[in-house]
Design a protein around this motif. Structure first.
Motif, mmCIF file in Angstrom:
data_model
loop_
_atom_site.group_PDB
_atom_site.id
_atom_site.type_symbol
_atom_site.label_atom_id
_atom_site.label_comp_id
_atom_site.label_asym_id
_atom_site.label_seq_id
_atom_site.Cartn_x
_atom_site.Cartn_y
_atom_site.Cartn_z
ATOM 1 N N ALA A 1 10.166 -1.288 -7.241
ATOM 2 C CA ALA A 1 9.461 -1.182 -5.967
ATOM 3 C C ALA A 1 8.217 -2.048 -5.863
ATOM 4 C CB ALA A 1 9.071 0.278 -5.717
ATOM 5 N N ALA A 2 7.762 -2.609 -6.981
ATOM 6 C CA ALA A 2 6.462 -3.285 -6.989
ATOM 7 C C ALA A 2 6.496 -4.700 -6.423
ATOM 8 C CB ALA A 2 5.901 -3.326 -8.414
ATOM 9 N N ALA A 3 7.679 -5.249 -6.192
ATOM 10 C CA ALA A 3 7.763 -6.610 -5.642
ATOM 11 C C ALA A 3 8.681 -6.603 -4.427
ATOM 12 C CB ALA A 3 8.285 -7.576 -6.701
ATOM 13 N N PRO A 4 8.209 -7.081 -3.278
ATOM 14 C CA PRO A 4 9.058 -7.147 -2.084
ATOM 15 C C PRO A 4 10.136 -8.208 -2.226
ATOM 16 C CG PRO A 4 6.934 -8.179 -1.664
ATOM 17 C CD PRO A 4 6.837 -7.540 -3.025
ATOM 18 N N CYS A 5 11.244 -7.984 -1.556
ATOM 19 C CA CYS A 5 12.405 -8.863 -1.682
ATOM 20 C C CYS A 5 12.104 -10.278 -1.195
ATOM 21 C CB CYS A 5 13.565 -8.282 -0.888
ATOM 22 S SG CYS A 5 15.082 -9.241 -1.007
ATOM 23 N N THR A 6 12.639 -11.248 -1.925
ATOM 24 C CA THR A 6 12.558 -12.658 -1.531
ATOM 25 C C THR A 6 13.947 -13.220 -1.266
ATOM 26 O OG1 THR A 6 10.502 -13.082 -2.733
ATOM 27 C CG2 THR A 6 11.907 -14.967 -2.310
ATOM 28 N N ALA A 7 14.834 -13.068 -2.231
ATOM 29 C CA ALA A 7 16.100 -13.787 -2.203
ATOM 30 C C ALA A 7 16.990 -13.424 -1.017
ATOM 31 C CB ALA A 7 16.843 -13.559 -3.516
ATOM 32 N N LEU B 1 13.199 -4.398 7.190
ATOM 33 C CA LEU B 1 14.073 -4.763 6.078
ATOM 34 C C LEU B 1 13.286 -5.317 4.893
ATOM 35 C CD1 LEU B 1 16.807 -6.247 8.363
ATOM 36 C CD2 LEU B 1 17.159 -4.333 6.808
ATOM 37 N N ILE B 2 12.276 -6.140 5.188
ATOM 38 C CA ILE B 2 11.423 -6.661 4.112
ATOM 39 C C ILE B 2 10.630 -5.520 3.485
ATOM 40 C CG2 ILE B 2 9.490 -8.205 3.555
ATOM 41 C CD1 ILE B 2 10.444 -9.982 5.901
ATOM 42 N N GLY B 3 10.192 -4.586 4.337
ATOM 43 C CA GLY B 3 9.428 -3.452 3.830
ATOM 44 C C GLY B 3 10.244 -2.543 2.930
ATOM 45 N N ALA B 4 11.563 -2.488 3.154
ATOM 46 C CA ALA B 4 12.401 -1.556 2.406
ATOM 47 C C ALA B 4 13.055 -2.164 1.186
ATOM 48 C CB ALA B 4 13.487 -0.993 3.324
ATOM 49 N N SER B 5 13.361 -3.465 1.231
ATOM 50 C CA SER B 5 14.144 -4.069 0.156
ATOM 51 C C SER B 5 13.272 -4.475 -1.019
ATOM 52 C CB SER B 5 14.918 -5.283 0.683
ATOM 53 O OG SER B 5 14.043 -6.222 1.270
ATOM 54 N N ALA C 1 0.809 -1.222 0.000
ATOM 55 C CA ALA C 1 0.000 0.000 0.000
ATOM 56 C C ALA C 1 0.841 1.270 0.000
ATOM 57 C CB ALA C 1 -0.941 0.016 1.208
ATOM 58 N N VAL C 2 2.132 1.161 0.352
ATOM 59 C CA VAL C 2 2.977 2.355 0.449
ATOM 60 C C VAL C 2 4.091 2.347 -0.591
ATOM 61 C CG1 VAL C 2 4.537 3.688 1.929
ATOM 62 C CG2 VAL C 2 2.480 2.641 2.912
ATOM 63 N N LYS C 3 4.934 1.312 -0.572
ATOM 64 C CA LYS C 3 6.185 1.343 -1.357
ATOM 65 C C LYS C 3 5.973 1.522 -2.858
ATOM 66 C CE LYS C 3 8.823 -2.332 -1.596
ATOM 67 N NZ LYS C 3 9.807 -3.366 -1.232
ATOM 68 N N PRO C 4 5.122 0.752 -3.530
ATOM 69 C CA PRO C 4 4.987 0.955 -4.984
ATOM 70 C C PRO C 4 4.498 2.352 -5.334
ATOM 71 C CG PRO C 4 3.983 -1.124 -4.295
ATOM 72 C CD PRO C 4 4.274 -0.353 -3.052
ATOM 73 N N PHE C 5 3.549 2.867 -4.536
ATOM 74 C CA PHE C 5 2.971 4.177 -4.832
ATOM 75 C C PHE C 5 3.935 5.306 -4.457
ATOM 76 C CE2 PHE C 5 -0.432 1.147 -4.181
ATOM 77 C CZ PHE C 5 -1.209 1.354 -5.305
#
Length: 353
Positions: free
Chosen positions: A134-140, A295-299, A96-100
């Protein structure tokens, strides 16, 4: 999930991982040097593509992603309720925040403030690359970051599993919406192909492989993780060499462009990490959950962003360059966020005393 399997999902951080920033810098320099001194070889590798999908890069991305996806136990979604406040904060930031906020920052800096210093023909492509980033949160890399802040492993597993499940269905519509808002034509066929190639198929392969390993016992699963962990990191570094070899000419010729594109990415990372960390503190979430949540929210899932940018806009596009700038600063910046989270633990836990 057994303790042995969970231990495999939360790998020990060795000397190689601790000096990841150094290896990343060396690979970036090696890639730029290869692009400058061996342009014929680099162009031959760049030409190995089908429907704008570069086959060597795609293979390396699979080698990078699938070992990381093996760590994800979708059964962990059943434990979401245990950390519902941290999960809620992270989902809010990620979707709701990062992509926008990135779309807004891209338009503000690239589309307006820096417009006169950037190639006019690439403005929209740069913004598209930032949105993809920014549209996909980090996985790796999430498990590495989480381990460095002594994060709660069950939270990290359940959060990544939930994000991946959402990403399968939400990435393409979200990117399509934001690219549409930015007045960029959305090549839906290519975008959906990228989602299938870099999310759906790797998730399916990893989960089938995971089931086979788990059925063979915790020892087999742990052994596979031990073997595949270095494969994933080597693939990451090899991908960096190729990407910077492909883009090395632009990077050397346009250092100002790189610096300007880095500005909204840096603001986005620190803003989202800080907001997630603060919201978790306001919700009285334990630090071992708040750290990985921030960290998940930012990466960013830069592997997917790079692959999608190349697939949709081409290897030499501004979008591809923007996502590569994200790769350039991702590891050093995230390590700085790790240091901030660890150094502020005393302040954070004051609210819980």
């Amino acid at each position: 999930m057994s303790d042995a399997a969970l231990s495999a999902a939360k790998p020990a951080i060795g000397a190689f991982e601790r000096h990841l920033t150094l290896w990343v810098i060396l690979c970036i320099l090696a890639g730029i040097a290869a692009g400058h001194w061996m342009p014929g070889m680099v162009q031959a590798i760049a030409a190995m593509e089908v429907e704008k999908v570069n086959l060597p890069v795609a293979g390396l991305i699979w080698l990078m992603i699938i070992p990381m996806l093996l760590k994800i136990d979708f059964a962990a979604l059943g434990g979401v309720a245990q950390h519902w406040r941290g999960i809620g904060v992270t989902l809010f930031i990620n979707w709701a925040v990062k992509p926008f906020s990135m779309a807004l920052l891209g338009w503000l800096f690239v589309g307006w403030l820096f417009r006169d210093w950037l190639p006019a023909a690439q403005i929209e492509s740069y913004i598209a690359g930032l949105i993809l980033l920014a549209a996909a949160p980090c996985t790796a890399m999430v498990f590495v970051w989480s381990n460095l802040v002594e994060g709660e492993p069950h939270f990290t597993l359940s959060q990544v599993a939930l994000n991946d499940a959402i990403m399968v269905v939400a990435f393409a519509p979200l990117v399509g919406l934001l690219l549409g808002i930015s007045a960029i034509t959305v090549p839906w066929n290519t975008l959906l192909l990228s989602v299938g190639l870099y999310i759906v198929l790797p998730v399916m392969i990893a989960q089938l492989w995971r089931r086979a390993l788990v059925a063979a016992g915790d020892h087999a699963f742990a052994r596979a993780q031990t073997i595949l962990g270095p494969v994933s990191l080597v693939a990451l570094l090899a991908t960096l060499v190729l990407l910077f070899a492909f883009q090395g000419g632009q990077i050397v010729a346009n250092p100002l462009v790189i610096a300007l594109l880095a500005v909204p990415i840096l603001i986005q990372v620190y803003f989202n990490a800080g907001l997630a960390y603060w919201l978790n503190r306001q919700c009285a979430v334990a630090h071992c959950v708040a750290g990985p949540s921030a960290l998940i929210g930012a990466s960013n899932f830069f592997e997917l962003a790079v692959a999608a940018a190349i697939s949709i806009f081409g290897l030499q596009s501004g979008a591809a360059l923007a996502t590569v700038v994200g790769v350039l600063i991702e590891v050093p910046v995230m390590l700085s966020v790790v240091r901030i989270v660890n150094a502020s633990r005393g302040w954070y836990e004051q609210s819980r005393s």
